[in-house]
Enzyme design. Structure first.
Site, PDB file in Angstrom:
ATOM      1  CD  GLU A   1       0.645   5.503  -1.157  1.00 23.28           C
ATOM      2  OE1 GLU A   1       1.462   5.522  -0.220  1.00 23.28           O
ATOM      3  OE2 GLU A   1      -0.588   5.585  -0.970  1.00 23.28           O
TER       4      GLU A   1
ATOM      5  CG  HIS B   1      -1.909   1.131   1.241  1.00 20.53           C
ATOM      6  ND1 HIS B   1      -2.900   1.239   2.178  1.00 20.53           N
ATOM      7  CD2 HIS B   1      -2.036   2.227   0.449  1.00 20.53           C
ATOM      8  CE1 HIS B   1      -3.603   2.359   1.957  1.00 20.53           C
ATOM      9  NE2 HIS B   1      -3.092   2.970   0.919  1.00 20.53           N
TER      10      HIS B   1
ATOM     11  CG  HIS C   1       2.854   8.730   2.153  1.00 16.88           C
ATOM     12  ND1 HIS C   1       2.423   9.180   3.378  1.00 16.88           N
ATOM     13  CD2 HIS C   1       1.759   8.230   1.524  1.00 16.88           C
ATOM     14  CE1 HIS C   1       1.114   8.956   3.494  1.00 16.88           C
ATOM     15  NE2 HIS C   1       0.685   8.387   2.384  1.00 16.88           N
TER      16      HIS C   1
END
Length: 216
Positions: A81, A32, A85
């Site tokens: 992502e 994930h 992040h």
């Protein structure tokens, strides 16, 4: 930020939560994301560029697929992502480019080998229930640390929760550590897992637990 969460999700559960264009999800745990514990969207000017990870493409599609949107040419999930992040994780030298960030996550995935560990412990997708404590014990004895396990709470009329995500925590030196937050420290990652209307939360130790082999 102080540590990284490395999250694997179970595609069948992700599809159960959000049956939009989910079909035939992988029957193995997929990535994930790799998330610093505190920061988000650290550098909005550092745009995702898929050509930087072209050498990783076949592994990315296999181990880090966009479960909800199965078409192969979609890179939206990876872009999200990276923006949210990766741009924060990049303060570490080993993660300071798109190729390093995604490449290191793929490396950690092979190193953790969650699929292999669960199989060795005899925990495999099934239509019968597991005890959450048995899953936890298997993981803790195998890795020597406590991961964070998240489930889809029981639906109306169901008694079982459904396992959906397992997160491993790493130090900045990329050593495994316990994911348990010290008392009194709230976890900043709670907001992550809103998929559609349903969301994952930390599994309940006393509820029977599904590890589903197909989307019902």
């Amino acid at each position: 930020w102080k540590k990284l969460y490395f999250a694997h999700h179970w595609p069948v559960t992700v599809c159960k939560m959000n049956a939009n264009d989910c079909y035939d999800p992988p029957k193995y745990w997929t990535i994930h994301g790799l998330w610093p514990d505190r920061a988000e969207d650290c550098n909005r000017t550092w745009h995702f560029n898929v050509t930087e990870i072209k050498d990783l493409m076949s592994d990315m599609r296999h181990y880090w697929p966009d479960v909800l949107h199965s078409s192969l040419n979609r890179t939206q999930f990876w872009k999200h992502e990276w923006d949210k992040h990766g741009t924060c994780a990049a303060t570490l030298e080993v993660l300071n480019s798109q190729k390093k960030y995604f490449g290191k996550a793929l490396e950690l995935y092979q190193h953790v080998d969650l699929n292999g560990c669960l199989l060795k412990a005899g925990i495999k997708p099934s239509s019968s229930y597991y005890k959450m404590t048995a899953i936890k014990e298997a993981l803790t004895s195998f890795y020597g640390v406590t991961p964070k396990i998240q489930c889809l709470p029981p639906e109306e009329g169901e008694e079982a929760q459904t396992i959906g995500q397992i997160e491993f925590c790493f130090t900045k030196e990329l050593q495994l550590i316990n994911c348990t937050a010290p008392k009194g420290e709230s976890s900043p990652m709670q907001a992550h897992l809103k998929l559609g209307t349903e969301e994952l939360s930390v599994c309940n130790d006393t509820l029977p637990t599904y590890y589903p082999s197909e989307v019902q």
